[in-house]
Scaffold this motif. Structure first.
Motif, short mmCIF file in Angstrom:
data_model
loop_
_atom_site.label_atom_id
_atom_site.label_comp_id
_atom_site.label_asym_id
_atom_site.label_seq_id
_atom_site.Cartn_x
_atom_site.Cartn_y
_atom_site.Cartn_z
N PRO A 137 -27.81 4.35 -48.55
CA PRO A 137 -27.41 5.69 -49.00
C PRO A 137 -26.56 6.44 -47.98
CG PRO A 137 -29.75 5.65 -48.48
CD PRO A 137 -29.28 4.23 -48.46
N LEU A 138 -26.79 6.18 -46.68
CA LEU A 138 -25.99 6.84 -45.64
C LEU A 138 -24.52 6.44 -45.79
CD1 LEU A 138 -25.73 8.53 -43.07
CD2 LEU A 138 -26.30 6.48 -41.75
N LEU A 139 -24.25 5.16 -45.97
CA LEU A 139 -22.86 4.69 -46.13
C LEU A 139 -22.22 5.32 -47.36
CD1 LEU A 139 -23.35 0.92 -45.26
CD2 LEU A 139 -21.98 2.55 -43.95
N GLN A 140 -22.99 5.43 -48.44
CA GLN A 140 -22.43 5.97 -49.68
C GLN A 140 -22.09 7.46 -49.55
OE1 GLN A 140 -23.69 4.30 -53.28
NE2 GLN A 140 -23.87 6.22 -54.40
N ILE B 186 -40.01 0.19 -50.00
CA ILE B 186 -39.48 1.31 -49.23
C ILE B 186 -38.00 1.52 -49.54
CG2 ILE B 186 -38.94 -0.09 -47.19
CD1 ILE B 186 -40.10 3.59 -47.22
N GLN B 187 -37.26 0.44 -49.79
CA GLN B 187 -35.85 0.57 -50.15
C GLN B 187 -35.69 1.23 -51.51
OE1 GLN B 187 -34.58 -3.50 -49.90
NE2 GLN B 187 -34.40 -3.49 -47.67
N GLU B 188 -36.47 0.78 -52.46
CA GLU B 188 -36.36 1.34 -53.81
C GLU B 188 -36.66 2.84 -53.81
OE1 GLU B 188 -38.77 1.06 -58.06
OE2 GLU B 188 -38.79 -0.68 -56.70
N GLN B 189 -37.73 3.25 -53.17
CA GLN B 189 -38.12 4.66 -53.19
C GLN B 189 -37.16 5.54 -52.37
OE1 GLN B 189 -42.34 5.54 -52.67
NE2 GLN B 189 -42.81 3.38 -52.97
N ALA B 190 -36.80 5.08 -51.18
CA ALA B 190 -35.95 5.90 -50.30
C ALA B 190 -34.55 6.06 -50.88
CB ALA B 190 -35.89 5.28 -48.91
N ILE B 191 -33.94 4.96 -51.32
CA ILE B 191 -32.57 5.02 -51.84
C ILE B 191 -32.52 5.92 -53.08
CG2 ILE B 191 -30.71 3.68 -52.90
CD1 ILE B 191 -31.62 1.33 -51.10
N THR B 192 -33.49 5.76 -53.97
CA THR B 192 -33.53 6.57 -55.19
C THR B 192 -33.65 8.06 -54.88
OG1 THR B 192 -34.56 4.73 -56.38
CG2 THR B 192 -34.71 6.90 -57.39
N GLN B 193 -34.58 8.40 -53.99
CA GLN B 193 -34.84 9.81 -53.67
C GLN B 193 -33.66 10.44 -52.93
OE1 GLN B 193 -37.28 11.51 -54.77
NE2 GLN B 193 -38.86 10.05 -55.33
N MET C 174 -37.16 -4.01 -60.74
CA MET C 174 -36.06 -3.18 -60.25
C MET C 174 -35.09 -4.02 -59.44
SD MET C 174 -34.68 -0.10 -60.06
CE MET C 174 -35.95 1.09 -60.50
N VAL C 175 -33.77 -3.79 -59.67
CA VAL C 175 -32.74 -4.47 -58.89
C VAL C 175 -31.85 -3.41 -58.25
CG1 VAL C 175 -32.74 -6.60 -60.25
CG2 VAL C 175 -31.27 -4.68 -60.94
N PHE C 176 -31.04 -3.84 -57.27
CA PHE C 176 -30.20 -2.88 -56.55
C PHE C 176 -29.22 -2.16 -57.48
CE2 PHE C 176 -31.48 -5.31 -52.75
CZ PHE C 176 -31.77 -4.26 -51.89
N LYS C 177 -28.80 -2.83 -58.55
CA LYS C 177 -27.81 -2.22 -59.46
C LYS C 177 -28.35 -0.98 -60.14
CE LYS C 177 -25.25 -6.48 -60.49
NZ LYS C 177 -24.83 -7.43 -61.55
N GLY D 109 -28.30 3.31 -58.25
CA GLY D 109 -27.24 4.31 -58.15
C GLY D 109 -26.25 4.05 -57.02
N LEU D 110 -26.24 2.84 -56.45
CA LEU D 110 -25.32 2.51 -55.37
C LEU D 110 -23.94 2.18 -55.93
CD1 LEU D 110 -27.74 0.27 -53.28
CD2 LEU D 110 -26.87 2.52 -52.60
N GLN D 111 -22.89 2.50 -55.17
CA GLN D 111 -21.52 2.26 -55.65
C GLN D 111 -21.19 0.76 -55.59
OE1 GLN D 111 -20.09 4.88 -52.43
NE2 GLN D 111 -18.52 3.32 -52.04
N GLU D 112 -20.15 0.40 -56.34
CA GLU D 112 -19.80 -1.00 -56.56
C GLU D 112 -19.52 -1.75 -55.26
OE1 GLU D 112 -19.38 -4.47 -58.43
OE2 GLU D 112 -20.05 -2.59 -59.36
#
Length: 573
Positions: A60-63, A27-34, A1-4, A7-10
């Motif tokens: 995800p907060l910034l997005q 923890i980043q992968e699971q939290a950001i995705t959920q 899995m990579v950050f791209k 679902g994060l914006q460009e």
């Protein structure tokens, strides 16, 4: 899995790429995705310290922030100034290509007027310590009725530090529809209470088991008598020549004493505790981050929120009072996927707590012997050889001096030259540890707690005068002091009062050594010993009572004048 693929914006992905990150931590992968998928309003994220929780909630907060709305939409609450600055700097780095989003840190110990100005210019996200945030709320500077997201970072630490009521008060100002993301290294009872009280069926994201320590940290413990604790610390430091570590102590006073003793003994150490001003703490932390300080001696409170890369070792000079604190202590090392070592110094009476701690962190804590003088010298020698092998040679600067050096050393063979060159630095370790005694303690049952923690002694096996630990009689007395108890001399004994007690960091064995060394009497002439906080009583055979009174009264112990009186006379006076 990579950050791209999360679902994060460009714009955020570009900032992550600039920072050199490619693969998210679990923890980043699971939290950001959920969070981005909207699978739950409230989140509980459990992961060890150093696993990247800031990015797990920060990205995800910034997005999800609307830059067109100037109102405060998110708050991040954390326990310390250091962590507050760390989080806000991280969010600012992540929002590098989101220039319209403003992140403002607020914390105690800094100008509140400047923080008020920053907030009034617009703060989409406020990162705050609890006390300063409440101050700003009461001044009507911060209004939480517009927030959509409330993040509680290092939640267990905040509750350990007594911020429970503050968190209650802060969340009471927030609207009911706000979302709460709680991140913690451990799931303490206080954290569970907050989750039940303020969160609606939270989604729990747990990396590993609850309260589990990071898998890339080795946990070891050394067992020594209390009087040898400082000597063991020095041996551990000397055994690891390239150590870059944090030493945890229980109290501010102990922290200062240990750091001063280390500095006096030639180690590169600094103290970090609550008695320092904020400017002093910032100065010490800057030196540690720049690696101009090798050893940071700290209390739990002062060290919370420290995020320094490449810490190789954490040394627990004493066990913490609660199990959760050990998780945070050991989490100072082994960060960002690197390996680390956590070391605990315990006395035989404390060894049972190791078993409880091992069950709590769900990892084996291995018993290890305190390094011997031979082992330390061997490690130091190989380290010196490695440094010589890898040293950068600046030929332009060195070559002009070489002809005269060659001439002065031409009579030495290659072997003699290497031998002497190595000895220049290595001899001090050989001299220091020549004849060093084994200071490992044996596990025992019963007996009183050893309070004789000494600082600044040359080694645990030697006393302040540089000799062995007193005569054979005094060593025998040290071993038997705990079991002396009810010996009597058929009524032919004298009871003495002495002005030394537990506050002087002595135990019964140490008291026996003091008496025997100063009077020359045999330990068999001593009867029962009653050790109190500020003074003590002891019985001796009447045949040697006169010698005790004349030779012990007026003697010195660590700079303090000893006073001895016959107990009955003292009672009448």
């Amino acid at each position: 899995m990579v950050f791209k693929n999360l679902g994060l914006q460009e714009e955020i992905l570009r900032a992550i790429e600039d920072l050199g990150f490619e693969t998210p931590t679990p923890i980043q992968e699971q939290a950001i995705t959920q969070i981005l998928a909207g699978n739950a309003d409230d989140i509980v994220g459990l992961a060890q310290t150093g696993t990247g929780k800031t990015a797990a909630f920060g990205l995800p907060l910034l997005q999800m922030i609307n830059p067109a709305d100037r109102a405060t939409q998110g708050i991040v609450i954390c326990p310390t100034r250091e962590l507050c600055l760390q989080i806000s700097n991280g969010l600012q780095d992540f929002s590098k290509y989101l220039p319209k989003i403003n992140v403002v840190p607020v914390y105690g110990g800094a100008s509140i007027e400047k923080q008020i100005k920053d907030i009034r210019r617009g703060a989409h996200i406020i990162v705050a310590t609890p006390g300063r945030l409440i101050d700003l709320i009461k001044k009507n500077v911060v209004k939480l009725d517009t927030i959509k997201y409330a993040v509680l970072d290092e939640a267990d630490e905040m509750f350990n530090m007594g911020f429970h009521d503050d968190i209650d008060e802060i969340l009471s100002y927030a609207p009911e529809e706000r979302k709460i993301w709680l991140f913690s290294a451990t799931m303490s009872k206080e954290v569970e209470k907050i989750a039940k009280k303020y969160m609606n069926e939270p989604l729990e994201i747990s990396v590993g088991h609850r309260n589990q320590s990071a898998t890339n940290i080795d946990h070891n413990y050394f067992m020594v008598e209390g009087r040898n604790r400082y000597a063991a610390l020095k041996r551990v430091i000397d055994f690891y020549p390239e150590i870059f570590g944090v030493i945890f102590c229980r109290t501010r006073r102990e922290t200062q004493e240990v750091s001063e003793s280390l500095a006096k003994d030639g180690y590169n150490a600094e103290a970090l505790h609550g008695d320092l001003s904020q400017a002093q703490r910032d100065y010490v932390m800057r030196k540690f981050r720049e690696r101009s300080v090798q050893l940071l001696v700290a209390t739990d409170v002062a060290a919370r929120g420290i995020d320094v890369n490449d810490v190789t070792h954490v040394i627990n000079y004493n066990l913490p009072d609660d199990l959760e604190s050990y998780t945070h202590r050991s989490g100072r090392t082994g960060r960002a996927g690197k390996s680390g070592v956590s070391i605990i110094l315990v006395t035989p009476r404390e060894v049972n707590r190791i078993k409880d701690l091992s069950r709590f962190i769900k990892k084996e804590i291995n018993y290890t012997k305190v390094p011997s003088g031979h082992d330390i010298c061997q490690n130091q020698l190989f380290s010196l050889v490695d440094r010589i092998n890898n040293v950068e040679v600046k030929e332009d600067e060195v070559d002009k001096f070489l002809p005269s050096i060659y001439e002065s050393l031409q009579e030495l063979s290659k072997e003699e030259l290497i031998q002497r060159f190595v000895s220049v630095e290595f001899n001090r370790f050989l001299d220091y540890y020549r004849g060093a005694e084994d200071i490992n303690a044996r596990e025992r049952r019963g007996g009183s707690r050893d309070r004789n923690d000494r600082f600044g002694s040359r080694d645990g096996g030697r006393d302040r005068r540089g000799g062995r630990e007193g005569s054979r009689d005094s060593r025998d007395g040290a071993r038997s002091g705990e079991r002396r108890g009810k010996r009597n001399f058929n009524g032919n004994s004298e009871r003495f009062f002495m002005n030394l007690g537990e506050m002087d960091k002595i135990n019964k064995g140490a008291l026996v050594r003091i008496i025997c060394d100063n009077t020359g009497i045999n330990s068999a002439s001593l009867g029962s010993i009653d050790l109190r906080r500020e003074y003590s009583f002891f019985d001796v055979d009447k045949q040697v009572a006169g010698k005790v009174l004349t030779k012990l009264h007026g003697a010195q112990h660590q700079g303090r004048k000893i006073k001895v009186e016959i107990a009955q006379k003292r009672k009448r006076s």
